[in-house]
Design a protein around this motif. Sequence first.
Motif, PDB file in Angstrom:
ATOM      1  N   ILE A   1       0.901  -1.226   0.031  1.00 39.77           N
ATOM      2  CA  ILE A   1       0.087  -0.002  -0.006  1.00 39.77           C
ATOM      3  C   ILE A   1       0.885   1.106  -0.055  1.00 39.77           C
ATOM      4  O   ILE A   1       1.676   1.087   0.779  1.00 39.77           O
ATOM      5  CB  ILE A   1      -0.913   0.123   1.238  1.00 39.77           C
ATOM      6  CG1 ILE A   1      -1.818  -1.093   1.124  1.00 39.77           C
ATOM      7  CG2 ILE A   1      -1.890   1.168   1.386  1.00 39.77           C
ATOM      8  CD1 ILE A   1      -2.528  -1.393   2.553  1.00 39.77           C
ATOM      9  N   ARG A   2       0.649   2.086  -0.926  1.00 36.56           N
ATOM     10  CA  ARG A   2       1.320   3.225  -0.878  1.00 36.56           C
ATOM     11  C   ARG A   2       1.027   4.270  -0.143  1.00 36.56           C
ATOM     12  O   ARG A   2      -0.053   4.697   0.318  1.00 36.56           O
ATOM     13  CB  ARG A   2       1.536   3.849  -2.266  1.00 36.56           C
ATOM     14  CG  ARG A   2       2.063   2.788  -3.200  1.00 36.56           C
ATOM     15  CD  ARG A   2       1.956   3.269  -4.896  1.00 36.56           C
ATOM     16  NE  ARG A   2       2.578   2.261  -5.924  1.00 36.56           N
ATOM     17  CZ  ARG A   2       3.815   2.040  -6.196  1.00 36.56           C
ATOM     18  NH1 ARG A   2       4.756   2.926  -5.459  1.00 36.56           N
ATOM     19  NH2 ARG A   2       4.112   1.027  -6.760  1.00 36.56           N
ATOM     20  N   LEU A   3       1.812   5.239   0.378  1.00 37.33           N
ATOM     21  CA  LEU A   3       1.594   6.377   1.303  1.00 37.33           C
ATOM     22  C   LEU A   3       0.882   7.334   0.438  1.00 37.33           C
ATOM     23  O   LEU A   3       1.497   8.087  -0.473  1.00 37.33           O
ATOM     24  CB  LEU A   3       2.843   6.788   1.892  1.00 37.33           C
ATOM     25  CG  LEU A   3       2.629   8.042   2.897  1.00 37.33           C
ATOM     26  CD1 LEU A   3       1.834   7.518   4.352  1.00 37.33           C
ATOM     27  CD2 LEU A   3       3.934   8.468   3.447  1.00 37.33           C
ATOM     28  N   PRO A   4      -0.169   7.829   0.735  1.00 41.89           N
ATOM     29  CA  PRO A   4      -1.053   8.994   0.102  1.00 41.89           C
ATOM     30  C   PRO A   4      -0.276  10.167  -0.237  1.00 41.89           C
ATOM     31  O   PRO A   4       0.316  10.604   0.890  1.00 41.89           O
ATOM     32  CB  PRO A   4      -2.191   9.039   0.444  1.00 41.89           C
ATOM     33  CG  PRO A   4      -2.690   7.887   1.425  1.00 41.89           C
ATOM     34  CD  PRO A   4      -1.254   7.252   1.811  1.00 41.89           C
ATOM     35  N   GLY A   5      -0.255  10.844  -1.357  1.00 49.92           N
ATOM     36  CA  GLY A   5       0.391  11.988  -1.394  1.00 49.92           C
ATOM     37  C   GLY A   5       1.974  11.971  -1.585  1.00 49.92           C
ATOM     38  O   GLY A   5       2.645  12.775  -1.919  1.00 49.92           O
ATOM     39  N   ALA A   6       2.652  10.815  -1.454  1.00 49.07           N
ATOM     40  CA  ALA A   6       4.058  10.612  -1.464  1.00 49.07           C
ATOM     41  C   ALA A   6       4.514  10.251  -2.736  1.00 49.07           C
ATOM     42  O   ALA A   6       5.738  10.001  -2.853  1.00 49.07           O
ATOM     43  CB  ALA A   6       4.440   9.512  -0.313  1.00 49.07           C
TER      44      ALA A   6
ATOM     45  N   VAL B   1      13.558   7.610   7.999  1.00 46.68           N
ATOM     46  CA  VAL B   1      12.148   7.598   8.459  1.00 46.68           C
ATOM     47  C   VAL B   1      11.312   6.540   7.882  1.00 46.68           C
ATOM     48  O   VAL B   1      11.348   6.369   6.694  1.00 46.68           O
ATOM     49  CB  VAL B   1      11.339   8.784   8.324  1.00 46.68           C
ATOM     50  CG1 VAL B   1       9.831   8.666   8.885  1.00 46.68           C
ATOM     51  CG2 VAL B   1      12.022  10.061   8.856  1.00 46.68           C
ATOM     52  N   VAL B   2      10.830   5.447   8.824  1.00 44.58           N
ATOM     53  CA  VAL B   2      10.303   4.404   8.195  1.00 44.58           C
ATOM     54  C   VAL B   2       8.608   4.714   8.684  1.00 44.58           C
ATOM     55  O   VAL B   2       8.397   4.920   9.986  1.00 44.58           O
ATOM     56  CB  VAL B   2      10.554   3.177   9.207  1.00 44.58           C
ATOM     57  CG1 VAL B   2       9.904   1.722   8.646  1.00 44.58           C
ATOM     58  CG2 VAL B   2      12.024   2.902   8.719  1.00 44.58           C
ATOM     59  N   VAL B   3       7.686   4.674   7.882  1.00 49.00           N
ATOM     60  CA  VAL B   3       6.291   4.817   8.282  1.00 49.00           C
ATOM     61  C   VAL B   3       5.756   3.561   8.451  1.00 49.00           C
ATOM     62  O   VAL B   3       5.336   2.515   7.118  1.00 49.00           O
ATOM     63  CB  VAL B   3       5.797   5.736   7.081  1.00 49.00           C
ATOM     64  CG1 VAL B   3       4.224   5.815   7.405  1.00 49.00           C
ATOM     65  CG2 VAL B   3       6.399   6.994   6.797  1.00 49.00           C
ATOM     66  N   GLY B   4       5.353   3.178   9.414  1.00 52.39           N
ATOM     67  CA  GLY B   4       4.552   2.096   9.753  1.00 52.39           C
ATOM     68  C   GLY B   4       5.605   0.881  10.646  1.00 52.39           C
ATOM     69  O   GLY B   4       6.629   0.638  10.277  1.00 52.39           O
ATOM     70  N   ALA B   5       4.807   0.495  11.782  1.00 56.52           N
ATOM     71  CA  ALA B   5       5.688  -0.342  12.716  1.00 56.52           C
ATOM     72  C   ALA B   5       5.106  -1.625  12.664  1.00 56.52           C
ATOM     73  O   ALA B   5       4.989  -2.648  13.579  1.00 56.52           O
ATOM     74  CB  ALA B   5       5.716   0.242  14.104  1.00 56.52           C
ATOM     75  N   GLY B   6       4.914  -2.315  11.522  1.00 54.31           N
ATOM     76  CA  GLY B   6       4.159  -3.801  11.389  1.00 54.31           C
ATOM     77  C   GLY B   6       5.680  -4.683  11.129  1.00 54.31           C
ATOM     78  O   GLY B   6       6.861  -4.219  11.442  1.00 54.31           O
ATOM     79  N   TRP B   7       5.490  -5.704  10.461  1.00 53.98           N
ATOM     80  CA  TRP B   7       6.497  -6.791  10.348  1.00 53.98           C
ATOM     81  C   TRP B   7       7.817  -6.037   9.359  1.00 53.98           C
ATOM     82  O   TRP B   7       8.951  -6.133   9.871  1.00 53.98           O
ATOM     83  CB  TRP B   7       6.012  -7.953   9.970  1.00 53.98           C
ATOM     84  CG  TRP B   7       5.063  -8.638  10.806  1.00 53.98           C
ATOM     85  CD1 TRP B   7       3.857  -8.938  10.480  1.00 53.98           C
ATOM     86  CD2 TRP B   7       5.274  -9.141  12.176  1.00 53.98           C
ATOM     87  NE1 TRP B   7       2.941  -9.730  11.515  1.00 53.98           N
ATOM     88  CE2 TRP B   7       3.889  -9.689  12.554  1.00 53.98           C
ATOM     89  CE3 TRP B   7       6.358  -9.261  12.743  1.00 53.98           C
ATOM     90  CZ2 TRP B   7       3.910 -10.277  13.662  1.00 53.98           C
ATOM     91  CZ3 TRP B   7       6.300 -10.049  13.946  1.00 53.98           C
ATOM     92  CH2 TRP B   7       5.100 -10.555  14.695  1.00 53.98           C
ATOM     93  N   ILE B   8       7.565  -5.360   8.287  1.00 59.42           N
ATOM     94  CA  ILE B   8       8.322  -5.225   7.334  1.00 59.42           C
ATOM     95  C   ILE B   8       9.080  -3.836   7.958  1.00 59.42           C
ATOM     96  O   ILE B   8      10.316  -3.781   7.566  1.00 59.42           O
ATOM     97  CB  ILE B   8       7.759  -4.973   5.823  1.00 59.42           C
ATOM     98  CG1 ILE B   8       8.736  -4.573   4.925  1.00 59.42           C
ATOM     99  CG2 ILE B   8       6.788  -3.800   5.838  1.00 59.42           C
ATOM    100  CD1 ILE B   8       9.612  -5.760   4.710  1.00 59.42           C
TER     101      ILE B   8
ATOM    102  N   ALA C   1      15.569   9.526   3.452  1.00 57.72           N
ATOM    103  CA  ALA C   1      15.015   8.484   2.806  1.00 57.72           C
ATOM    104  C   ALA C   1      13.734   8.141   3.652  1.00 57.72           C
ATOM    105  O   ALA C   1      13.760   8.082   4.760  1.00 57.72           O
ATOM    106  CB  ALA C   1      15.799   7.266   2.369  1.00 57.72           C
ATOM    107  N   VAL C   2      12.640   7.925   2.824  1.00 58.61           N
ATOM    108  CA  VAL C   2      11.457   7.317   3.615  1.00 58.61           C
ATOM    109  C   VAL C   2      11.160   5.929   3.018  1.00 58.61           C
ATOM    110  O   VAL C   2      11.049   5.869   1.957  1.00 58.61           O
ATOM    111  CB  VAL C   2      10.220   8.544   3.392  1.00 58.61           C
ATOM    112  CG1 VAL C   2       9.048   7.888   4.184  1.00 58.61           C
ATOM    113  CG2 VAL C   2      10.587   9.724   3.795  1.00 58.61           C
ATOM    114  N   VAL C   3      10.797   5.120   4.135  1.00 57.82           N
ATOM    115  CA  VAL C   3      10.563   3.798   3.754  1.00 57.82           C
ATOM    116  C   VAL C   3       9.048   3.502   4.272  1.00 57.82           C
ATOM    117  O   VAL C   3       8.978   3.467   5.393  1.00 57.82           O
ATOM    118  CB  VAL C   3      11.540   2.707   4.240  1.00 57.82           C
ATOM    119  CG1 VAL C   3      11.042   1.385   3.868  1.00 57.82           C
ATOM    120  CG2 VAL C   3      12.956   3.119   3.687  1.00 57.82           C
ATOM    121  N   VAL C   4       8.180   3.355   3.298  1.00 50.70           N
ATOM    122  CA  VAL C   4       6.829   2.943   3.608  1.00 50.70           C
ATOM    123  C   VAL C   4       6.409   1.463   3.864  1.00 50.70           C
ATOM    124  O   VAL C   4       6.716   0.748   2.795  1.00 50.70           O
ATOM    125  CB  VAL C   4       6.000   3.539   2.350  1.00 50.70           C
ATOM    126  CG1 VAL C   4       4.381   3.446   2.914  1.00 50.70           C
ATOM    127  CG2 VAL C   4       6.229   4.866   2.257  1.00 50.70           C
TER     128      VAL C   4
END
Length: 413
Positions: free
Chosen positions: A119-124, A153-160, A234-237
């Motif tokens: 799933i992509r980060l909206p607006g990014a 910056v990592v967006v999302g604290a799930g498994w990946i 860098a931003v990792v989604v």
Amino acid sequence: MSEQTQETGGPPSRHVVVVGAGMAGVQSAVALREQGFTGRVTLIGAEPHQPYDRPPLSKAVLLGKSEGSAFDVDFEALGIELRLGCEVLGVRPAEHRLDTEAGPVRYDVLVLATGAEPIRLPGAEGVPGVHLLRTLDDADRLRPVLARQHDIVVVGAGWIGAEFATAAREAGCAVTVVEAADRPLAGALPAEVAAPMAAWYADAGVELRTHTRVERVEPGAVVLDDGSRLPAGAVVVGIGARPATAWLGGSGIELGAHHEIVADAHLRTSAPDVYAVGDCASFPSRRYGERLLVHHWDNALQGPRTVAENIVAEANGAAAAVYDPVPYFWSEQFGRFVQYAGHHAAADTTLWRGDPAGPAWSVCWLREGRLVGLLAVGRPRDLAQGRRLIEAGTPMDAERMGDPSRPLKAATA
């Protein structure tokens, strides 16, 4: 392979087309040969690369410890035709035709194994420095980012998100993880189980910000919903994945609430001669009394065996096999090996084995005295024994289960 080849005890040879060259697709093609299928097998993949395994992408490949993770399969020797770098566009079940960018492909049996897409980060989208981590090309783009030791910056604290943060810290990067929920793995584990994992981030030198949403991403920075700005080379989604099924629109193949292909207990879809397996499909579990959508490697490994068995069984008039596994997955994060087996949603009892503040502990979920799910952190023996106990539906003694010094298999009722 000749079109006149006969399958043992079956009708003239058929052509099985497998869409998706990840684990589920490759294993479906290989399992057909293992089951004795002698007809044509064509494996179609959207990526141009030799089919590869995905788990190493967030570990060895990302850190430059491995150049790739191609499957050790001799497709030519197995008589499996590869069509790589080929996008599928649609399917016409009534005509038994698959539409691809290279033209239509006729099939007798079709296996859908297209997996999931991030799933992509909206607006990014289109903002420089924003990355996903799903494909080999994604890992290749991120490898030099880690080598340069950017602020990430990592967006999302799930498994990946946790696995990528682990690799980034190992590479020497400063890492901040932003999570909209109140804890890591909010969508996967109950609050009391996921809460101890928050401390792992700080122990690894990773800043974890919960209850925090991204307002927007700019070149070199992430702006949060409270107005603060995080520097970001860098931003990792990593905010989840959805079944890659948009291309099936108009096909008449039934999709579920999460856009997944709805398969039956034999992994057949609503269309004749079409099966679905892996991340793109849900299936009914008699064991758990509900439909499961499992986005994990083991499901993509196990399901194809059922698909292949049923394709061969149908040709020979044999009974169809039922797919009802004990789901399993693992994650390596912040120096810990985390494993999960089963499905805890309908549990009525939760038991802890060991101190969650320590390096090794497990959580067991029971329903009516039987183990239905287990999370093991640094306790692989618990996982191995627990998985077998779940499979067997063995009644358990809750008091003995709570003693971490006692093997799980010795805690049966």
